[in-house]
Scaffold this motif. Sequence first.
Motif, PDB file in Angstrom:
ATOM      1  N   ALA A  14       0.833  -1.204   0.000  1.00 37.69           N
ATOM      2  CA  ALA A  14       0.000   0.000   0.000  1.00 37.69           C
ATOM      3  C   ALA A  14       0.865   1.251   0.000  1.00 37.69           C
ATOM      4  O   ALA A  14       0.591   2.208  -0.733  1.00 37.69           O
ATOM      5  N   ASP A  15       1.915   1.239   0.793  1.00 41.28           N
ATOM      6  CA  ASP A  15       2.821   2.381   0.856  1.00 41.28           C
ATOM      7  C   ASP A  15       3.527   2.597  -0.486  1.00 41.28           C
ATOM      8  O   ASP A  15       3.707   3.737  -0.915  1.00 41.28           O
ATOM      9  N   ASP A  16       3.885   1.512  -1.169  1.00 43.18           N
ATOM     10  CA  ASP A  16       4.520   1.621  -2.490  1.00 43.18           C
ATOM     11  C   ASP A  16       3.622   2.323  -3.494  1.00 43.18           C
ATOM     12  O   ASP A  16       4.104   2.974  -4.422  1.00 43.18           O
ATOM     13  N   LYS A  17       2.309   2.201  -3.314  1.00 37.88           N
ATOM     14  CA  LYS A  17       1.339   2.839  -4.215  1.00 37.88           C
ATOM     15  C   LYS A  17       0.830   4.164  -3.645  1.00 37.88           C
ATOM     16  O   LYS A  17      -0.176   4.696  -4.104  1.00 37.88           O
ATOM     17  N   LEU A  18       1.526   4.676  -2.634  1.00 35.82           N
ATOM     18  CA  LEU A  18       1.260   5.990  -2.037  1.00 35.82           C
ATOM     19  C   LEU A  18      -0.111   6.097  -1.366  1.00 35.82           C
ATOM     20  O   LEU A  18      -0.752   7.153  -1.392  1.00 35.82           O
ATOM     21  N   GLN A  47      -6.111   5.966  -8.238  1.00 31.95           N
ATOM     22  CA  GLN A  47      -5.107   5.578  -7.262  1.00 31.95           C
ATOM     23  C   GLN A  47      -5.616   4.445  -6.375  1.00 31.95           C
ATOM     24  O   GLN A  47      -4.865   3.526  -6.033  1.00 31.95           O
ATOM     25  N   MET A  48      -6.883   4.496  -5.998  1.00 31.12           N
ATOM     26  CA  MET A  48      -7.456   3.416  -5.196  1.00 31.12           C
ATOM     27  C   MET A  48      -7.333   2.077  -5.923  1.00 31.12           C
ATOM     28  O   MET A  48      -6.994   1.062  -5.321  1.00 31.12           O
ATOM     29  N   GLY A  49      -7.577   2.089  -7.225  1.00 24.62           N
ATOM     30  CA  GLY A  49      -7.416   0.869  -8.023  1.00 24.62           C
ATOM     31  C   GLY A  49      -5.974   0.397  -8.051  1.00 24.62           C
ATOM     32  O   GLY A  49      -5.707  -0.809  -7.959  1.00 24.62           O
ATOM     33  N   ALA A  50      -5.045   1.328  -8.153  1.00 23.51           N
ATOM     34  CA  ALA A  50      -3.621   0.978  -8.166  1.00 23.51           C
ATOM     35  C   ALA A  50      -3.190   0.396  -6.819  1.00 23.51           C
ATOM     36  O   ALA A  50      -2.401  -0.554  -6.769  1.00 23.51           O
ATOM     37  N   ILE A  51      -3.712   0.946  -5.739  1.00 25.46           N
ATOM     38  CA  ILE A  51      -3.395   0.424  -4.402  1.00 25.46           C
ATOM     39  C   ILE A  51      -3.918  -1.006  -4.281  1.00 25.46           C
ATOM     40  O   ILE A  51      -3.179  -1.909  -3.854  1.00 25.46           O
ATOM     41  N   ALA A  52      -5.164  -1.225  -4.660  1.00 25.18           N
ATOM     42  CA  ALA A  52      -5.753  -2.571  -4.585  1.00 25.18           C
ATOM     43  C   ALA A  52      -4.966  -3.548  -5.448  1.00 25.18           C
ATOM     44  O   ALA A  52      -4.669  -4.675  -5.016  1.00 25.18           O
ATOM     45  N   GLU A  53      -4.612  -3.131  -6.640  1.00 30.40           N
ATOM     46  CA  GLU A  53      -3.850  -3.995  -7.548  1.00 30.40           C
ATOM     47  C   GLU A  53      -2.463  -4.299  -6.982  1.00 30.40           C
ATOM     48  O   GLU A  53      -1.992  -5.436  -7.036  1.00 30.40           O
ATOM     49  N   LEU A  82      -8.070 -11.243   3.492  1.00 28.09           N
ATOM     50  CA  LEU A  82      -6.964 -12.193   3.521  1.00 28.09           C
ATOM     51  C   LEU A  82      -7.085 -13.091   4.745  1.00 28.09           C
ATOM     52  O   LEU A  82      -6.089 -13.491   5.334  1.00 28.09           O
ATOM     53  N   SER A  83      -8.292 -13.381   5.143  1.00 26.07           N
ATOM     54  CA  SER A  83      -8.653 -14.166   6.328  1.00 26.07           C
ATOM     55  C   SER A  83      -8.298 -13.432   7.619  1.00 26.07           C
ATOM     56  O   SER A  83      -9.167 -12.832   8.217  1.00 26.07           O
ATOM     57  N   ASP A  84      -7.046 -13.465   8.044  1.00 26.14           N
ATOM     58  CA  ASP A  84      -6.667 -12.833   9.308  1.00 26.14           C
ATOM     59  C   ASP A  84      -6.433 -11.332   9.174  1.00 26.14           C
ATOM     60  O   ASP A  84      -6.403 -10.610  10.164  1.00 26.14           O
ATOM     61  N   VAL A  85      -6.226 -10.870   7.951  1.00 21.10           N
ATOM     62  CA  VAL A  85      -5.994  -9.445   7.690  1.00 21.10           C
ATOM     63  C   VAL A  85      -7.065  -8.961   6.714  1.00 21.10           C
ATOM     64  O   VAL A  85      -7.184  -9.493   5.607  1.00 21.10           O
ATOM     65  N   ILE A  86      -7.838  -7.972   7.148  1.00 20.35           N
ATOM     66  CA  ILE A  86      -8.901  -7.402   6.317  1.00 20.35           C
ATOM     67  C   ILE A  86      -8.468  -5.990   5.923  1.00 20.35           C
ATOM     68  O   ILE A  86      -8.195  -5.160   6.786  1.00 20.35           O
ATOM     69  N   VAL A  87      -8.413  -5.735   4.623  1.00 24.46           N
ATOM     70  CA  VAL A  87      -7.923  -4.463   4.096  1.00 24.46           C
ATOM     71  C   VAL A  87      -9.095  -3.645   3.570  1.00 24.46           C
ATOM     72  O   VAL A  87      -9.912  -4.149   2.803  1.00 24.46           O
ATOM     73  N   HIS A  88      -9.156  -2.371   3.985  1.00 25.44           N
ATOM     74  CA  HIS A  88     -10.182  -1.437   3.527  1.00 25.44           C
ATOM     75  C   HIS A  88      -9.482  -0.274   2.827  1.00 25.44           C
ATOM     76  O   HIS A  88      -8.677   0.419   3.447  1.00 25.44           O
ATOM     77  N   ILE A  89      -9.792  -0.084   1.551  1.00 27.02           N
ATOM     78  CA  ILE A  89      -9.255   1.043   0.789  1.00 27.02           C
ATOM     79  C   ILE A  89     -10.435   1.953   0.476  1.00 27.02           C
ATOM     80  O   ILE A  89     -11.366   1.549  -0.227  1.00 27.02           O
ATOM     81  N   PHE A  90     -10.385   3.159   1.012  1.00 23.47           N
ATOM     82  CA  PHE A  90     -11.495   4.096   0.895  1.00 23.47           C
ATOM     83  C   PHE A  90     -11.143   5.306   0.043  1.00 23.47           C
ATOM     84  O   PHE A  90      -9.978   5.703  -0.035  1.00 23.47           O
TER      85      PHE A  90
END
Length: 118
Positions: A14-18, A47-53, A82-90
Amino acid sequence: MKSEEILEVVVRAADDKLAENIVVMDVRGLTSIGDYFVVMNGRNERQMGAIAEGITQSVHKNKIPLKNQEGKDSGNWTLIDLSDVIVHIFSNDERSYYNLEKLWSDAPLVDISEWVTE
């Protein structure tokens, strides 16, 4: 792979995609749906799409099973399970509206400073 290792892969990608304002909440003991919630936002839909990708590519590269991904085409909120890790990109507006940090305010925050650039 341990959930802490998955967490590091996700945050670095996520950090790599700013991604902006990355927050990690330790929800172990508060819910059975996962160990960590990762919340972040992007400046715009592209950018949200790039982060998710970027996250899904890193997950695949590290052979981490992706359980589910939803909302990718909505442009406002993407969830990566990701089961134990849930990622939210808003988007900024959606993040303010849902305010997961307040909703899960009992969850301790995880120090991610060694995984992100300043």
